[in-house]
Every structure is written in C-alpha cells, then in structure tokens.
Design a protein around this motif. Structure first.
Motif, PDB file in Angstrom:
ATOM      1  N   LEU A 190       0.998  -1.612  -0.310  1.00  0.00           N
ATOM      2  CA  LEU A 190       0.056   0.055   0.504  1.00  0.00           C
ATOM      3  C   LEU A 190       1.305   1.384   0.674  1.00  0.00           C
ATOM      4  O   LEU A 190       0.273   1.793  -0.206  1.00  0.00           O
ATOM      5  N   GLU A 191       1.848   1.160   0.118  1.00  0.00           N
ATOM      6  CA  GLU A 191       2.929   2.616   0.494  1.00  0.00           C
ATOM      7  C   GLU A 191       3.636   2.977  -0.358  1.00  0.00           C
ATOM      8  O   GLU A 191       3.829   3.628  -0.879  1.00  0.00           O
ATOM      9  N   GLN A 192       3.468   1.596  -1.953  1.00  0.00           N
ATOM     10  CA  GLN A 192       4.429   1.712  -2.664  1.00  0.00           C
ATOM     11  C   GLN A 192       3.786   2.846  -3.926  1.00  0.00           C
ATOM     12  O   GLN A 192       2.565   3.148  -4.021  1.00  0.00           O
ATOM     13  N   ARG A 193       4.011   3.628  -5.059  1.00  0.00           N
ATOM     14  CA  ARG A 193       3.861   4.754  -5.608  1.00  0.00           C
ATOM     15  C   ARG A 193       4.436   4.818  -6.690  1.00  0.00           C
ATOM     16  O   ARG A 193       5.967   4.033  -6.712  1.00  0.00           O
ATOM     17  N   ASP A 194       4.110   5.291  -8.086  1.00  0.00           N
ATOM     18  CA  ASP A 194       4.795   4.573  -8.854  1.00  0.00           C
ATOM     19  C   ASP A 194       5.365   5.811  -9.539  1.00  0.00           C
ATOM     20  O   ASP A 194       5.842   6.875  -8.732  1.00  0.00           O
ATOM     21  N   GLU A 195       5.618   5.974 -11.150  1.00  0.00           N
ATOM     22  CA  GLU A 195       7.180   7.734 -11.827  1.00  0.00           C
ATOM     23  C   GLU A 195       6.467   8.916 -10.925  1.00  0.00           C
ATOM     24  O   GLU A 195       6.929   9.893 -10.622  1.00  0.00           O
ATOM     25  N   SER A 196       4.622   8.992 -10.770  1.00  0.00           N
ATOM     26  CA  SER A 196       4.009   9.981 -11.031  1.00  0.00           C
ATOM     27  C   SER A 196       3.473  10.384  -9.582  1.00  0.00           C
ATOM     28  O   SER A 196       2.561  10.881  -8.865  1.00  0.00           O
ATOM     29  N   GLY A 197       3.602   9.415  -8.498  1.00  0.00           N
ATOM     30  CA  GLY A 197       3.596   9.581  -7.302  1.00  0.00           C
ATOM     31  C   GLY A 197       1.749   8.973  -6.825  1.00  0.00           C
ATOM     32  O   GLY A 197       1.267   9.235  -5.709  1.00  0.00           O
ATOM     33  N   LYS A 198       1.635   8.003  -8.076  1.00  0.00           N
ATOM     34  CA  LYS A 198      -0.056   7.390  -8.027  1.00  0.00           C
ATOM     35  C   LYS A 198       0.371   6.096  -6.665  1.00  0.00           C
ATOM     36  O   LYS A 198       1.483   5.251  -7.324  1.00  0.00           O
ATOM     37  N   ALA A 199      -0.915   5.616  -6.064  1.00  0.00           N
ATOM     38  CA  ALA A 199      -0.894   4.296  -5.065  1.00  0.00           C
ATOM     39  C   ALA A 199      -0.125   3.142  -6.635  1.00  0.00           C
ATOM     40  O   ALA A 199      -1.272   3.320  -7.580  1.00  0.00           O
ATOM     41  N   VAL A 200       0.071   2.500  -6.567  1.00  0.00           N
ATOM     42  CA  VAL A 200       0.650   1.569  -7.327  1.00  0.00           C
ATOM     43  C   VAL A 200      -0.394   0.772  -7.367  1.00  0.00           C
ATOM     44  O   VAL A 200      -1.698  -0.201  -8.519  1.00  0.00           O
ATOM     45  N   PHE A 201      -1.208  -0.189  -5.886  1.00  0.00           N
ATOM     46  CA  PHE A 201      -1.936  -0.717  -5.670  1.00  0.00           C
ATOM     47  C   PHE A 201      -3.277  -0.346  -5.207  1.00  0.00           C
ATOM     48  O   PHE A 201      -3.262   0.576  -4.585  1.00  0.00           O
ATOM     49  N   PRO A 202      -4.283  -0.649  -5.626  1.00  0.00           N
ATOM     50  CA  PRO A 202      -5.749   0.279  -4.760  1.00  0.00           C
ATOM     51  C   PRO A 202      -5.926  -0.807  -3.329  1.00  0.00           C
ATOM     52  O   PRO A 202      -5.930  -2.206  -3.062  1.00  0.00           O
ATOM     53  N   THR A 203      -6.062   0.272  -2.170  1.00  0.00           N
ATOM     54  CA  THR A 203      -6.160  -0.467  -1.102  1.00  0.00           C
ATOM     55  C   THR A 203      -7.083  -1.290  -0.668  1.00  0.00           C
ATOM     56  O   THR A 203      -7.124  -2.663  -0.500  1.00  0.00           O
ATOM     57  N   GLY A 204      -8.233  -1.585  -1.608  1.00  0.00           N
ATOM     58  CA  GLY A 204      -9.131  -2.929  -1.140  1.00  0.00           C
ATOM     59  C   GLY A 204      -9.126  -3.860  -2.258  1.00  0.00           C
ATOM     60  O   GLY A 204      -9.361  -4.485  -1.980  1.00  0.00           O
ATOM     61  N   GLY A 205      -8.358  -3.581  -3.396  1.00  0.00           N
ATOM     62  CA  GLY A 205      -7.815  -4.820  -3.889  1.00  0.00           C
ATOM     63  C   GLY A 205      -6.597  -5.360  -3.511  1.00  0.00           C
ATOM     64  O   GLY A 205      -6.334  -6.423  -3.349  1.00  0.00           O
ATOM     65  N   THR A 206      -6.118  -4.740  -2.186  1.00  0.00           N
ATOM     66  CA  THR A 206      -4.959  -5.420  -1.949  1.00  0.00           C
ATOM     67  C   THR A 206      -4.957  -6.634  -0.949  1.00  0.00           C
ATOM     68  O   THR A 206      -5.663  -6.284   0.139  1.00  0.00           O
ATOM     69  N   ARG A 207      -4.314  -7.978  -0.780  1.00  0.00           N
ATOM     70  CA  ARG A 207      -4.908  -8.634  -0.634  1.00  0.00           C
ATOM     71  C   ARG A 207      -3.393  -9.610   0.080  1.00  0.00           C
ATOM     72  O   ARG A 207      -2.244 -10.198  -1.325  1.00  0.00           O
ATOM     73  N   VAL A 208      -2.639 -10.554   0.703  1.00  0.00           N
ATOM     74  CA  VAL A 208      -2.101 -10.975   1.320  1.00  0.00           C
ATOM     75  C   VAL A 208      -2.330 -12.013   2.371  1.00  0.00           C
ATOM     76  O   VAL A 208      -3.472 -12.590   3.131  1.00  0.00           O
ATOM     77  N   LEU A 209      -2.013 -13.745   1.725  1.00  0.00           N
ATOM     78  CA  LEU A 209      -2.869 -14.235   1.543  1.00  0.00           C
ATOM     79  C   LEU A 209      -1.732 -16.126   1.997  1.00  0.00           C
ATOM     80  O   LEU A 209      -1.079 -15.538   1.331  1.00  0.00           O
ATOM     81  N   ALA A 210      -2.024 -16.549   2.887  1.00  0.00           N
ATOM     82  CA  ALA A 210      -0.669 -17.465   3.393  1.00  0.00           C
ATOM     83  C   ALA A 210      -1.474 -18.868   4.384  1.00  0.00           C
ATOM     84  O   ALA A 210      -1.923 -18.984   4.676  1.00  0.00           O
ATOM     85  N   GLY A 251      -1.935  -6.801 -12.183  1.00  0.00           N
ATOM     86  CA  GLY A 251      -2.759  -6.478 -13.277  1.00  0.00           C
ATOM     87  C   GLY A 251      -1.094  -5.637 -14.224  1.00  0.00           C
ATOM     88  O   GLY A 251      -1.020  -5.559 -13.512  1.00  0.00           O
ATOM     89  N   ALA A 252      -1.189  -5.501 -15.372  1.00  0.00           N
ATOM     90  CA  ALA A 252      -0.395  -5.221 -16.592  1.00  0.00           C
ATOM     91  C   ALA A 252      -0.467  -3.675 -16.386  1.00  0.00           C
ATOM     92  O   ALA A 252      -1.402  -3.665 -16.279  1.00  0.00           O
ATOM     93  N   GLY A 253       0.411  -3.128 -17.067  1.00  0.00           N
ATOM     94  CA  GLY A 253       0.766  -2.075 -17.101  1.00  0.00           C
ATOM     95  C   GLY A 253       1.590  -1.023 -16.134  1.00  0.00           C
ATOM     96  O   GLY A 253       1.883   0.457 -16.683  1.00  0.00           O
ATOM     97  N   ARG A 254       2.540  -1.619 -14.815  1.00  0.00           N
ATOM     98  CA  ARG A 254       3.569  -1.069 -14.886  1.00  0.00           C
ATOM     99  C   ARG A 254       4.751  -1.178 -15.357  1.00  0.00           C
ATOM    100  O   ARG A 254       5.014  -2.369 -15.570  1.00  0.00           O
ATOM    101  N   SER A 255       5.185  -0.401 -14.913  1.00  0.00           N
ATOM    102  CA  SER A 255       6.662   0.498 -15.341  1.00  0.00           C
ATOM    103  C   SER A 255       7.474  -1.363 -14.509  1.00  0.00           C
ATOM    104  O   SER A 255       7.733  -2.200 -13.312  1.00  0.00           O
ATOM    105  N   ALA A 256       8.590  -1.862 -15.417  1.00  0.00           N
ATOM    106  CA  ALA A 256       9.862  -2.478 -15.183  1.00  0.00           C
ATOM    107  C   ALA A 256       9.745  -1.435 -13.345  1.00  0.00           C
ATOM    108  O   ALA A 256      10.466  -2.463 -12.710  1.00  0.00           O
ATOM    109  N   ALA A 257      10.869  -0.771 -13.559  1.00  0.00           N
ATOM    110  CA  ALA A 257      11.316   0.274 -12.747  1.00  0.00           C
ATOM    111  C   ALA A 257       9.953  -0.107 -11.169  1.00  0.00           C
ATOM    112  O   ALA A 257      10.847  -0.673  -9.618  1.00  0.00           O
ATOM    113  N   VAL A 258       9.079  -0.004 -11.610  1.00  0.00           N
ATOM    114  CA  VAL A 258       7.662  -0.228 -10.214  1.00  0.00           C
ATOM    115  C   VAL A 258       7.973  -1.076  -9.730  1.00  0.00           C
ATOM    116  O   VAL A 258       7.287  -2.302  -8.555  1.00  0.00           O
ATOM    117  N   HIS A 259       8.319  -2.563 -11.053  1.00  0.00           N
ATOM    118  CA  HIS A 259       8.486  -3.919 -10.821  1.00  0.00           C
ATOM    119  C   HIS A 259       9.240  -4.589 -10.144  1.00  0.00           C
ATOM    120  O   HIS A 259       9.171  -4.700  -8.029  1.00  0.00           O
TER     121      HIS A 259
END
Length: 134
Positions: A30-50, A75-83
């Motif tokens: 949830l802390e991740q930001r892309d090159e423009s400062g936008k959140a990389v992941f949506p809060t409501g869609g972020t899931r960690v399952l163990a 989902g697709a569409g993020r840059s290699a730098a964000v990955h």
C-alpha cells in the motif's frame, strides 16, 4: 488484485510471526507509488494470503530445512522500475521477518511477481472497493 500468496513449510507456522508478516507485506504494498506519485495498488484490492503446505519435501530431506514461497499477481501496465521497486520492498519485508530464523537454520525464500497480462476472464464483485473509493 493485487494478490500476494505465501506458501510455506508448516514448521514456520510456530517459528515466524506469519500474521505480522502478512500485515507488513500488505502495508508495504500500500505504500508503493509509481513514477507520478500515484498508488501502485488499490487499497480495497490488496490481499496477502498465507498457507502452510500440508505436505512438503525440501532439498534432500536430511536437514531441518524450511521454505517460504511468495507470489505476487498483479494487473498489467506497470513499468519495470515499479516491478523492481515493489519486489525490492517486499523482499526487504520478508527478510526483516525471516532473517533471524535463517540464521538459526536453513530456510529458502523465493519471491516472484507475475502480471495477469494474458487473462481471458477477470470477474470481480466486491463490496470492499467502495469503502476506499471516496
């Protein structure tokens, strides 16, 4: 989406703070930001399952070996730098929670990131997203 799934040898259940690790990984996502400062992941869609593996065999079986596999699907569409940024952050969090244990015994740790670029169906119905889309 994104979903981060952890699969680990069951012995880690009692030796690592798996619930704390899940929360820390979700927070890192949830802390991740892309090159423009936008959140990389949506809060409501972020899931960690163990999941502890019901059955496992690690290496030659002659030692007290453990393993944790983490797979992030997004989902697709993020840059290699964000990955790379996301991967480095998640790996740092995994290491923060597991390094001390890795000093005590051999534990393999793998993190992979996949994009869902070739999907043929992506059905969703969520009452979580509206909570965060204000």
């Amino acid at each position: 989406m994104p979903h981060l799934v952890l699969l680990y040898t069951p012995d880690l259940e009692n030796q690592a703070d798996i619930p704390g690790l899940c929360r820390a990984l979700a927070d890192s996502m949830l802390e991740q930001r892309d090159e423009s400062g936008k959140a990389v992941f949506p809060t409501g869609g972020t899931r960690v399952l163990a999941y502890p593996a019901t059955h496992s065999a690690v290496a030659d079986g002659k030692g007290d070996y453990g393993f944790l596999y983490a797979n992030l699907r997004m989902g697709a569409g993020r840059s290699a730098a964000v990955h790379k940024q996301v991967g480095d952050s998640l790996l740092a969090t995994l290491r923060q929670y597991l390094d001390a244990l890795q000093q005590q015994r051999p534990i393999g740790l793998t993190l992979q990131i996949d994009e869902s670029s070739g999907q043929v169906y992506d059905g969703k119905h969520s009452s979580l997203h509206p909570l965060f889309n204000t």
